[in-house]
Design an enzyme around this catalytic site. Structure first.
Site, PDB file in Angstrom:
ATOM      1  CE  LYS A 120      -3.857  -2.364   2.301  1.00  0.00           C
ATOM      2  NZ  LYS A 120      -4.768  -2.357   3.475  1.00  0.00           N
ATOM      3  CE1 TYR A 155      -9.509  -3.637   0.556  1.00  0.00           C
ATOM      4  CE2 TYR A 155      -8.885  -1.419  -0.070  1.00  0.00           C
ATOM      5  CZ  TYR A 155      -8.569  -2.637   0.499  1.00  0.00           C
ATOM      6  OH  TYR A 155      -7.308  -2.846   1.019  1.00  0.00           O
ATOM      7  CG  ASN A 188      -3.610  -2.475   6.999  1.00  0.00           C
ATOM      8  OD1 ASN A 188      -3.518  -1.906   5.907  1.00  0.00           O
ATOM      9  ND2 ASN A 188      -4.612  -3.283   7.293  1.00  0.00           N
ATOM     10  CG  HIS A 230      -4.925  -6.452  -0.394  1.00  0.00           C
ATOM     11  ND1 HIS A 230      -6.110  -6.581   0.284  1.00  0.00           N
ATOM     12  CD2 HIS A 230      -5.009  -7.274  -1.478  1.00  0.00           C
ATOM     13  CE1 HIS A 230      -6.880  -7.448  -0.368  1.00  0.00           C
ATOM     14  NE2 HIS A 230      -6.251  -7.878  -1.436  1.00  0.00           N
ATOM     15  CD  GLU A 255      -8.551  -9.318  -3.653  1.00  0.00           C
ATOM     16  OE1 GLU A 255      -7.341  -9.541  -3.434  1.00  0.00           O
ATOM     17  OE2 GLU A 255      -9.394  -9.199  -2.744  1.00  0.00           O
TER      18      GLU A 255
END
Ligand code: IDP
Length: 162
Positions: free
Chosen positions: A20, A60, A123, A126, A137
């Site tokens: 990310k 998402y 965080n 992914h 995905e």
């Protein structure tokens, strides 16, 4: 091939891993890639890109009604991400364990989130959470020709025996 695994042949599963924007900005890409290489997984796709809100909304889709969704979009579009496809035996399940709990405060030491992050809204990484999710995905983030099949130069010595 796979003569040593005759009763439990390894699966050629694939999963999507995304570093990310905070992971890219904090120069964590190399260390994250290293963990997947070290584990024995094979890199079959890799690119740096700026995510569009449209792609993120599809990625998402199950979180769009959550109160944190606007912040999530802002976070994920705040800079480029590194998108990777990794292949190997039970890579989906194993990479979820390597990445750790969604909330870094709950993530064990030794996991990417447990070692490099503090807060759920930053965080670092992914990882797809199921075979269905991984397929969906990978198709969303990669064009078919961007995912490569390749063999190790030393496959007759090592790669078959990993
Ligand atoms: P996962 O990334 O571990 O699969 P999900 O529940 O699918 O977890 O959530 C997707 C992402 O949304 C998380 O990785 C995190 O970046 C963000 N997120 C999840 N829950 C929260 C929250 O309560 N506050 C802020 N961001 C959140």
């Amino acid at each position: 091939a796979y003569r040593n695994f005759s009763s439990h042949p390894p699966e050629k599963e694939r999963t999507l891993i995304v570093v990310k924007p905070d992971g890219v900005q904090r120069r964590l890409v190399g260390r994250i890639v290293q963990r997947f290489e070290q584990r024995g997984f094979k890199l079959v796709g890799l690119k740096l890109l700026q995510v569009s809100e449209d792609l993120l909304a599809q990625h998402y889709q199950q979180l769009r009604s959550k109160p944190f969704y606007p912040d999530l979009v802002q976070y994920m579009t705040s800079g480029p991400v590194v998108v990777m496809a990794w292949e190997g035996h039970q890579v989906i399940q194993s990479s979820r364990k390597m990445v750790g709990h969604t909330n870094p405060a709950e993530a064990q030491a030794g996991t990417v989130r447990g070692d490099f992050s503090l807060h759920v809204s930053r965080n670092v990484v992914h990882a797809s959470d199921s075979p269905e999710g991984a397929l969906r995905e990978l198709q969303l983030w990669f064009q078919g020709q961007e995912l490569l099949n390749w063999d190790c130069v030393d496959q007759f010595i090592t790669c078959e025996d990993i």
